[in-house]
Design an enzyme around this catalytic site. Structure first.
Site, PDB file in Angstrom:
ATOM      1  N   SER A 157      41.526  33.809  43.029  1.00 49.16           N
ATOM      2  CA  SER A 157      40.500  34.325  43.926  1.00 49.16           C
ATOM      3  C   SER A 157      40.181  35.786  43.602  1.00 49.16           C
ATOM      4  O   SER A 157      39.017  36.182  43.444  1.00 49.16           O
ATOM      5  CB  SER A 157      41.020  34.162  45.362  1.00 49.16           C
TER       6      SER A 157
ATOM      7  N   ASP B 123      34.754  30.752  45.298  1.00 52.67           N
ATOM      8  CA  ASP B 123      35.833  31.436  46.026  1.00 52.67           C
ATOM      9  C   ASP B 123      35.549  31.453  47.524  1.00 52.67           C
ATOM     10  O   ASP B 123      36.440  31.263  48.347  1.00 52.67           O
ATOM     11  CB  ASP B 123      36.021  32.873  45.513  1.00 52.67           C
TER      12      ASP B 123
ATOM     13  N   LYS C 132      36.756  37.293  41.105  1.00 50.33           N
ATOM     14  CA  LYS C 132      35.762  38.205  41.691  1.00 50.33           C
ATOM     15  C   LYS C 132      35.719  39.527  40.935  1.00 50.33           C
ATOM     16  O   LYS C 132      34.656  40.091  40.704  1.00 50.33           O
ATOM     17  CB  LYS C 132      36.102  38.475  43.165  1.00 50.33           C
TER      18      LYS C 132
ATOM     19  N   HIS D 278      41.086  46.565  44.370  1.00 51.44           N
ATOM     20  CA  HIS D 278      41.167  45.454  45.315  1.00 51.44           C
ATOM     21  C   HIS D 278      42.516  45.517  46.017  1.00 51.44           C
ATOM     22  O   HIS D 278      43.510  45.923  45.425  1.00 51.44           O
ATOM     23  CB  HIS D 278      41.042  44.121  44.562  1.00 51.44           C
TER      24      HIS D 278
ATOM     25  N   ARG E 173      41.053  27.386  52.604  1.00 50.45           N
ATOM     26  CA  ARG E 173      42.472  27.825  52.568  1.00 50.45           C
ATOM     27  C   ARG E 173      42.863  28.467  53.892  1.00 50.45           C
ATOM     28  O   ARG E 173      43.974  28.273  54.384  1.00 50.45           O
ATOM     29  CB  ARG E 173      42.675  28.829  51.429  1.00 50.45           C
TER      30      ARG E 173
HETATM   31  N1  URA Z   1      42.239  38.586  48.679  1.00 49.16           N
HETATM   32  C1  URA Z   1      41.381  37.764  48.049  1.00 49.16           C
HETATM   33  O1  URA Z   1      40.289  38.170  47.665  1.00 49.16           O
HETATM   34  N2  URA Z   1      41.752  36.496  47.838  1.00 49.16           N
HETATM   35  C2  URA Z   1      42.935  36.005  48.216  1.00 49.16           C
HETATM   36  O2  URA Z   1      43.211  34.834  47.982  1.00 49.16           O
HETATM   37  C3  URA Z   1      43.819  36.869  48.868  1.00 49.16           C
HETATM   38  C4  URA Z   1      43.454  38.168  49.097  1.00 49.16           C
END
Ligand code: URA
Length: 408
Positions: free
Chosen positions: A183, A161, A187, A82, A168
């Site tokens: 967040s 999320d 995931k 990620h 946000r």
């Molecule tokens: N990437 C994400 O998935 N969530 C965030 O809050 C910031 C970057």
């Protein structure tokens, strides 16, 4: 319990209990808590931070808001990746085939662009026919068949999320370390990989602006991963200037393909080798040095490029049919000197205005437009040299992209 008492408590820097967090966040998804109440709570969190206990409780609430994916039917170690998001960040397209070509499974669910940062799914949609929405069964089948998959995150995975992120995004609460950690980690844990590599971007084109915050985020995400028995490694990478030469969807896919084809060796190449080596080192439990040799070999022998093509074909993409716009505008230097900086944020702002990203929810992305950087930081330039090339369609304007270049 009342949402107003919960907001007041956080405003006064007191720790919220799990029941209070459940009341607020589950209440939001059930539409019992309004947008303005959740916005106030998110802002109080942004300003007053969260304790580890609060973050761990919130991650659990996020994960339980939807489905989780069980990858145990797929043989081998699964390593996910990620990025916290940046400008010109096409690393997933490069790293996933490298790592998969070395026998490690890469199950990757990606997102679309947010604000000025691009999203992997938008980039993949530049390829005519490419299928980004897969069912759980298709996801698992592809992972088993070719060892990698990159698709859109299903709406049933951490729906909380999705809701909270959109809020946000428009309430100035994106740049909160506990909210970013919640967040990302919710995931990653819900999508089932054994090990996770996170690329934390730092700089003008990233959510995290300095090294201190990057280290706090890194340590927090590693603690969350440990609590869920997941090995998490983070690398912190620079995002003061765009990653590589291209910003814009099809341009970035083409750049990723060229890099895998051995034609590019730049900062992006170094970053991808670094991330992939960490993933291979985790997946095979070997040293980074050993993993690095394997990664470089996979690129040089075109094994990784072959995996990239296999993946695009598997998801029905026709890369030969991918286009970038024929309309080009060269932006030339009006001064002589050395390029000392290229502002990632400004470049992505221009690219978005040309149509590569959405400025409003209703905008339609033009996959063929964007910015190609003809010069990089450290290059010398004379008056009249091309600094960058804009690929445009509907909007023919330079949007003052020259301001992105500092020349001394
Ligand atoms: N990437 C994400 O998935 N969530 C965030 O809050 C910031 C970057």
């Amino acid at each position: 319990m009342s949402i107003i008492d919960i907001i007041n408590k956080k405003r006064n820097s007191q720790e919220l209990s799990k029941e209070e967090l459940e009341f607020a966040f589950n209440g939001y998804i059930e539409k019992k808590v309004t947008d303005y109440q959740m916005s106030a709570l998110l802002m109080a969190i942004c300003i007053n931070d969260m304790t580890d206990k609060e973050v761990f409780d919130l991650v659990d609430i996020f994960i339980k808001s939807g489905d989780t994916i069980d990858l145990s039917s797929i043989e081998g170690v699964k390593v996910d990746k990620h990025s916290t998001g940046g400008v010109g960040d096409k690393t997933t397209l490069i790293i996933a085939p490298i790592v998969a070509s070395l026998g490690i499974k890469v199950p990757k669910m990606s997102g679309r662009g947010l604000g000025y940062t691009g999203g992997t799914i938008d980039k993949l949609e530049s390829i005519p026919g490419f299928k980004v929405d897969l069912t759980k069964e298709e996801f698992l089948k592809e992972l088993g068949d070719i060892g990698m998959v990159v698709c859109s995150q299903t709406s049933s995975l951490v729906p909380l999320d999705k809701e909270i992120y959109s809020l946000r995004d428009v309430t100035g609460t994106v740049e909160s370390i506990p909210l970013i950690a919640t967040s990302i980690m919710s995931k990653k844990i819900a999508s089932g990989a054994d090990k996770i590599l996170i690329d934390i971007k730092v700089g003008t084109g990233a959510l995290i602006k300095n090294d201190r915050d990057a280290k706090i985020l890194r340590d927090l995400m590693i603690r969350i991963g440990t609590a869920y028995n997941k090995e998490v490694r983070c690398i912190i990478s620079d995002m003061d200037m765009p990653s590589g030469f291209c910003v814009g969807n099809a341009l970035e896919v083409a750049e990723a393909a060229e890099l895998l084809n051995g034609k590019i060796k730049n900062d992006l190449y170094d970053l991808c080798v670094d991330i992939a080596s960490n993933m291979v080192s985790m997946g095979k439990e070997i040293s980074i040095i050993e993993a690095r040799d394997q990664v470089i070999e996979a690129i040089e022998t075109k094994k990784a490029y072959a995996k990239f093509i296999e993946f695009i074909n598997y998801q029905k993409g026709n890369i030969e049919a991918m286009n970038v716009s024929n309309n080009k505008m060269e932006i030339t230097s009006v001064q002589e000197g050395v390029i000392t900086a290229i502002d990632a944020y400004k470049v992505s702002e221009v690219s978005c205005k040309l149509g590569s990203g959405k400025l409003t929810k209703e905008d339609v992305i033009d996959h063929t437009v964007g910015v190609f950087l003809n010069k990089q930081v450290g290059d010398s330039v004379s008056v009249g040299d091309t600094l960058c090339t804009l690929y445009y369609n509907k909007v023919k304007e330079d949007f003052d992209v020259i301001k992105a270049f500092s020349i001394q």
